[in-house]
Write a protein that holds these residues in place. Structure first.
Motif, PDB file in Angstrom:
ATOM      1  N   THR A  55       0.792  -1.236   0.000  1.00 42.80           N
ATOM      2  CA  THR A  55       0.000   0.000   0.000  1.00 42.80           C
ATOM      3  C   THR A  55       0.824   1.285   0.000  1.00 42.80           C
ATOM      4  O   THR A  55       0.590   2.183  -0.814  1.00 42.80           O
ATOM      5  CB  THR A  55      -0.954   0.009   1.214  1.00 42.80           C
ATOM      6  OG1 THR A  55      -0.204  -0.274   2.401  1.00 42.80           O
ATOM      7  CG2 THR A  55      -2.046  -1.025   1.051  1.00 42.80           C
ATOM      8  N   VAL A  56       1.798   1.401   0.914  1.00 40.63           N
ATOM      9  CA  VAL A  56       2.558   2.659   1.044  1.00 40.63           C
ATOM     10  C   VAL A  56       3.306   3.023  -0.241  1.00 40.63           C
ATOM     11  O   VAL A  56       3.291   4.188  -0.659  1.00 40.63           O
ATOM     12  CB  VAL A  56       3.523   2.587   2.251  1.00 40.63           C
ATOM     13  CG1 VAL A  56       4.424   3.818   2.284  1.00 40.63           C
ATOM     14  CG2 VAL A  56       2.736   2.477   3.552  1.00 40.63           C
ATOM     15  N   PRO A  57       3.965   2.064  -0.932  1.00 37.64           N
ATOM     16  CA  PRO A  57       4.656   2.438  -2.180  1.00 37.64           C
ATOM     17  C   PRO A  57       3.746   2.450  -3.408  1.00 37.64           C
ATOM     18  O   PRO A  57       4.248   2.454  -4.535  1.00 37.64           O
ATOM     19  CB  PRO A  57       5.724   1.349  -2.308  1.00 37.64           C
ATOM     20  CG  PRO A  57       5.112   0.143  -1.686  1.00 37.64           C
ATOM     21  CD  PRO A  57       4.253   0.656  -0.551  1.00 37.64           C
ATOM     22  N   TYR A  58       2.422   2.507  -3.202  1.00 35.50           N
ATOM     23  CA  TYR A  58       1.519   2.384  -4.351  1.00 35.50           C
ATOM     24  C   TYR A  58       1.621   3.554  -5.327  1.00 35.50           C
ATOM     25  O   TYR A  58       1.205   3.446  -6.479  1.00 35.50           O
ATOM     26  CB  TYR A  58       0.066   2.212  -3.889  1.00 35.50           C
ATOM     27  CG  TYR A  58      -0.760   1.463  -4.899  1.00 35.50           C
ATOM     28  CD1 TYR A  58      -0.761   0.076  -4.920  1.00 35.50           C
ATOM     29  CD2 TYR A  58      -1.508   2.133  -5.866  1.00 35.50           C
ATOM     30  CE1 TYR A  58      -1.494  -0.627  -5.860  1.00 35.50           C
ATOM     31  CE2 TYR A  58      -2.236   1.443  -6.812  1.00 35.50           C
ATOM     32  CZ  TYR A  58      -2.221   0.061  -6.809  1.00 35.50           C
ATOM     33  OH  TYR A  58      -2.930  -0.630  -7.767  1.00 35.50           O
ATOM     34  N   PHE A  59       2.184   4.682  -4.876  1.00 36.87           N
ATOM     35  CA  PHE A  59       2.370   5.806  -5.801  1.00 36.87           C
ATOM     36  C   PHE A  59       3.255   5.400  -6.987  1.00 36.87           C
ATOM     37  O   PHE A  59       3.142   5.968  -8.076  1.00 36.87           O
ATOM     38  CB  PHE A  59       2.966   7.003  -5.067  1.00 36.87           C
ATOM     39  CG  PHE A  59       4.396   6.821  -4.645  1.00 36.87           C
ATOM     40  CD1 PHE A  59       5.427   7.273  -5.458  1.00 36.87           C
ATOM     41  CD2 PHE A  59       4.712   6.199  -3.452  1.00 36.87           C
ATOM     42  CE1 PHE A  59       6.753   7.105  -5.086  1.00 36.87           C
ATOM     43  CE2 PHE A  59       6.033   6.034  -3.063  1.00 36.87           C
ATOM     44  CZ  PHE A  59       7.055   6.482  -3.880  1.00 36.87           C
ATOM     45  N   LEU A  60       4.132   4.422  -6.778  1.00 37.44           N
ATOM     46  CA  LEU A  60       4.955   3.912  -7.882  1.00 37.44           C
ATOM     47  C   LEU A  60       4.088   3.278  -8.957  1.00 37.44           C
ATOM     48  O   LEU A  60       4.345   3.432 -10.156  1.00 37.44           O
ATOM     49  CB  LEU A  60       5.966   2.894  -7.356  1.00 37.44           C
ATOM     50  CG  LEU A  60       7.044   3.427  -6.401  1.00 37.44           C
ATOM     51  CD1 LEU A  60       7.814   2.267  -5.768  1.00 37.44           C
ATOM     52  CD2 LEU A  60       7.995   4.359  -7.136  1.00 37.44           C
ATOM     53  N   CYS A  61       3.055   2.567  -8.532  1.00 39.16           N
ATOM     54  CA  CYS A  61       2.132   1.970  -9.506  1.00 39.16           C
ATOM     55  C   CYS A  61       1.405   3.054 -10.292  1.00 39.16           C
ATOM     56  O   CYS A  61       1.150   2.900 -11.490  1.00 39.16           O
ATOM     57  CB  CYS A  61       1.132   1.067  -8.781  1.00 39.16           C
ATOM     58  SG  CYS A  61      -0.023   0.222  -9.874  1.00 39.16           S
ATOM     59  N   GLY A  62       1.073   4.170  -9.612  1.00 33.81           N
ATOM     60  CA  GLY A  62       0.419   5.283 -10.307  1.00 33.81           C
ATOM     61  C   GLY A  62       1.286   5.849 -11.410  1.00 33.81           C
ATOM     62  O   GLY A  62       0.805   6.129 -12.519  1.00 33.81           O
ATOM     63  N   ILE A  63       2.572   6.022 -11.129  1.00 34.98           N
ATOM     64  CA  ILE A  63       3.503   6.526 -12.148  1.00 34.98           C
ATOM     65  C   ILE A  63       3.651   5.509 -13.279  1.00 34.98           C
ATOM     66  O   ILE A  63       3.644   5.867 -14.464  1.00 34.98           O
ATOM     67  CB  ILE A  63       4.877   6.824 -11.510  1.00 34.98           C
ATOM     68  CG1 ILE A  63       4.740   7.920 -10.446  1.00 34.98           C
ATOM     69  CG2 ILE A  63       5.889   7.238 -12.572  1.00 34.98           C
ATOM     70  CD1 ILE A  63       5.984   8.127  -9.604  1.00 34.98           C
ATOM     71  N   MET A  64       3.785   4.241 -12.919  1.00 41.26           N
ATOM     72  CA  MET A  64       3.953   3.176 -13.913  1.00 41.26           C
ATOM     73  C   MET A  64       2.750   3.096 -14.843  1.00 41.26           C
ATOM     74  O   MET A  64       2.883   2.833 -16.042  1.00 41.26           O
ATOM     75  CB  MET A  64       4.150   1.837 -13.203  1.00 41.26           C
ATOM     76  CG  MET A  64       4.371   0.663 -14.148  1.00 41.26           C
ATOM     77  SD  MET A  64       4.266  -0.943 -13.306  1.00 41.26           S
ATOM     78  CE  MET A  64       2.495  -1.049 -12.996  1.00 41.26           C
ATOM     79  N   ASP A  65       1.549   3.346 -14.322  1.00 37.85           N
ATOM     80  CA  ASP A  65       0.336   3.274 -15.138  1.00 37.85           C
ATOM     81  C   ASP A  65       0.159   4.504 -16.011  1.00 37.85           C
ATOM     82  O   ASP A  65      -0.403   4.426 -17.102  1.00 37.85           O
ATOM     83  CB  ASP A  65      -0.875   3.109 -14.207  1.00 37.85           C
ATOM     84  CG  ASP A  65      -2.141   2.718 -14.960  1.00 37.85           C
ATOM     85  OD1 ASP A  65      -2.150   1.624 -15.551  1.00 37.85           O
ATOM     86  OD2 ASP A  65      -3.108   3.503 -14.954  1.00 37.85           O
ATOM     87  N   LEU A  66       0.672   5.661 -15.550  1.00 36.51           N
ATOM     88  CA  LEU A  66       0.438   6.924 -16.256  1.00 36.51           C
ATOM     89  C   LEU A  66       1.239   7.037 -17.542  1.00 36.51           C
ATOM     90  O   LEU A  66       0.721   7.503 -18.568  1.00 36.51           O
ATOM     91  CB  LEU A  66       0.785   8.091 -15.328  1.00 36.51           C
ATOM     92  CG  LEU A  66       0.615   9.485 -15.924  1.00 36.51           C
ATOM     93  CD1 LEU A  66      -0.854   9.767 -16.185  1.00 36.51           C
ATOM     94  CD2 LEU A  66       1.206  10.541 -14.988  1.00 36.51           C
ATOM     95  N   ILE A  67       2.496   6.643 -17.519  1.00 39.34           N
ATOM     96  CA  ILE A  67       3.370   6.841 -18.682  1.00 39.34           C
ATOM     97  C   ILE A  67       2.819   6.154 -19.940  1.00 39.34           C
ATOM     98  O   ILE A  67       2.767   6.778 -21.010  1.00 39.34           O
ATOM     99  CB  ILE A  67       4.808   6.382 -18.365  1.00 39.34           C
ATOM    100  CG1 ILE A  67       5.401   7.246 -17.240  1.00 39.34           C
ATOM    101  CG2 ILE A  67       5.698   6.492 -19.612  1.00 39.34           C
ATOM    102  CD1 ILE A  67       6.775   6.803 -16.756  1.00 39.34           C
ATOM    103  N   PRO A  68       2.375   4.876 -19.875  1.00 38.24           N
ATOM    104  CA  PRO A  68       1.772   4.278 -21.079  1.00 38.24           C
ATOM    105  C   PRO A  68       0.519   5.009 -21.544  1.00 38.24           C
ATOM    106  O   PRO A  68       0.257   5.074 -22.751  1.00 38.24           O
ATOM    107  CB  PRO A  68       1.440   2.849 -20.625  1.00 38.24           C
ATOM    108  CG  PRO A  68       2.369   2.573 -19.499  1.00 38.24           C
ATOM    109  CD  PRO A  68       2.519   3.889 -18.796  1.00 38.24           C
ATOM    110  N   GLY A  69      -0.253   5.603 -20.605  1.00 38.92           N
ATOM    111  CA  GLY A  69      -1.438   6.368 -21.003  1.00 38.92           C
ATOM    112  C   GLY A  69      -1.068   7.567 -21.854  1.00 38.92           C
ATOM    113  O   GLY A  69      -1.716   7.861 -22.869  1.00 38.92           O
TER     114      GLY A  69
END
Length: 445
Positions: free
Chosen positions: A356-370
């Motif tokens: 949960t705490v490092p989930y901001f990394l998933c947000g960045i990972m999902d944004l770039i392909p978008g």
């Protein structure tokens, strides 16, 4: 999307989309909560064990809907009404066909796929029953997703939200009716979900049919036009393959969790559902980035595209950080909504403590392909995501995990895969952006 301030428009676009995604996820969450509170841990494990498989089967076509979104956004921004109409009718026809296909695929392959995942004998029959009923609603599920993609392409995220509110309320009522009042258990929550999907699908199609704009739907015009299908596929298929392969790695992870028994499966089911709410929140920003980037790219506004990306990066990482920390702090209380079994809650907490705490990394990972898909580049981010996310998880599951068998160690693969993928995506984004700038300058000249 192409004029005025950006941040407030991104927020007004993303919030209804975020709420829509949360409500759509609530279809599964309500199933899990009702089963977890009013049935057995085996039943909870059965419903949860199907999540990764359902995603594998459906996410290819849901990913293709991103192609429909990008194409419709371009035609709408450019005022090409004929092309807009024909692309919409192609997309909706594709949604209907894919939904019907999924009914038969899901019904026929569910037991075989669950057996491959080493689903325990005391759970598998209930899991098969849930999947077979669930897939009966696929035509309406696909119609909603493709219809909502068209509405979002033109900036309308509020009506899909309203439709999901109606469907979500129906789902809650039907689940309680078919589990608490009429004790149908797993079959009851599956039937409630299918009925709710029918409601959302019918409402979004009715909306497209009644509009007077260029994206008006007429059933007599429903057909596949190959030129538009090809353009939808150019963006959508790589996105769909990426999502499908990532969910394949999640299925491998589910298989590893299954080896700990139904208590761990139930804990993972609840924890994974919480992570699902975090994901749809950051993915709403990704969808906004894709639509805004696509429209601005079509009219040659490169500086505005850059600003959209930076603002979306702030929104995505910020939302994920706040929600992730909140899920970590209140994890035990949230898990108690799903189940009262102390052992199941403990397993769920073990997973949340890592993810949960490092989930901001998933947000960045999902944004770039978008952002890359908004510029018309979908294949390269697909390859990088497969290598980074899937490759890291497979390496972890088959090389490192057997030497340190614990739930805690298994889920360290999450932040590790996010970091590896972001590093590769950042390099890709820099090169693609340079190429797009050159293309826009050439077009302007």
């Amino acid at each position: 999307m192409c004029n005025g301030s950006i941040m407030d428009k991104l927020i007004s676009f993303s919030l209804p989309l975020m709420l829509s995604s949360i409500l759509q996820l609530m279809f599964n969450a309500v199933d899990i909560i009702v089963i977890g509170r009013f049935s057995t841990s085996q039943a909870l494990a059965a419903v949860g064990s199907t999540t990764a498989l359902i995603s594998i089967f459906t996410n290819l076509f849901i990913g293709i809907s991103m192609g429909a979104n990008v194409l419709a956004a371009r035609y709408y921004a450019a005022g090409q009404e004929k092309e807009m109409s024909e692309s919409v009718h192609t997309a909706i026809t594709l949604a209907l066909i894919s939904g019907v296909v999924m009914v038969f695929v899901g019904a026929g392959a569910s037991r075989f796929a669950l057996e491959l995942m080493a689903t325990p004998d005391d759970v598998i029959d209930l899991s098969v029953l849930y999947m077979r009923i669930y897939f009966c609603g696929m035509p309406f599920f696909m119609l909603y997703n493709y219809g909502a993609a068209v509405l979002r392409a033109v900036g309308d995220t509020k009506r899909p939200l309203v439709f999901l509110i109606v469907a979500g309320l129906a789902n809650v009522v039907l689940d309680l009716l078919f589990v608490v009042v009429i004790p149908w258990g797993v079959a009851g929550v599956a039937i409630g979900t299918v009925a709710s999907q029918c409601v959302s699908g019918i409402l979004v199609i009715r909306c497209l049919w009644k509009t007077e704009s260029s994206y008006q739907l007429r059933f007599s015009k429903l057909k596949i036009q190959w030129i538009y299908l090809k353009r939808i596929f150019q963006v959508g298929i790589p996105a769909g393959i990426q999502s499908t392969v990532i969910n394949f790695s999640n299925a491998l992870l589910q298989s590893s969790v299954n080896s700990f028994g139904y208590t761990a499966m139930a804990g993972y089911t609840a924890a994974n559902n919480i992570l699902g709410f975090l994901y749809v929140s950051v993915n709403a920003v990704t969808q906004a980035c894709m639509s805004f980037t696509s429209q601005n790219y079509s009219v040659g506004k490169q500086k505005r595209m850059d600003r959209v990306f930076l603002d979306c990066l702030i929104l995505s990482a910020g939302a994920a950080a706040v929600l992730g920390v909140g899920a970590y702090i209140f994890g035990d209380r949230i898990l108690q909504i799903y189940t009262s079994d102390a052992d199941v809650i403990q397993c769920g907490l073990e997973i949340l403590s890592i993810t949960t705490v490092p989930y901001f990394l998933c947000g960045i990972m999902d944004l770039i392909p978008g952002a890359l898909r908004g510029m018309g580049h979908s294949a390269v981010p697909m390859v990088l995501s497969v290598i980074g996310t899937v490759g890291t998880r497979i390496l972890w599951i088959y090389v490192f995990f057997p030497q340190h068998r614990s739930l805690h160690f298994l889920f360290i693969s999450y932040p590790g895969s996010w970091i590896a993928t972001i590093l590769m995506q950042a390099v890709c984004f820099w090169f693609v952006r340079r190429q797009c700038i050159r293309n826009l300058k050439a077009k302007a000249a």
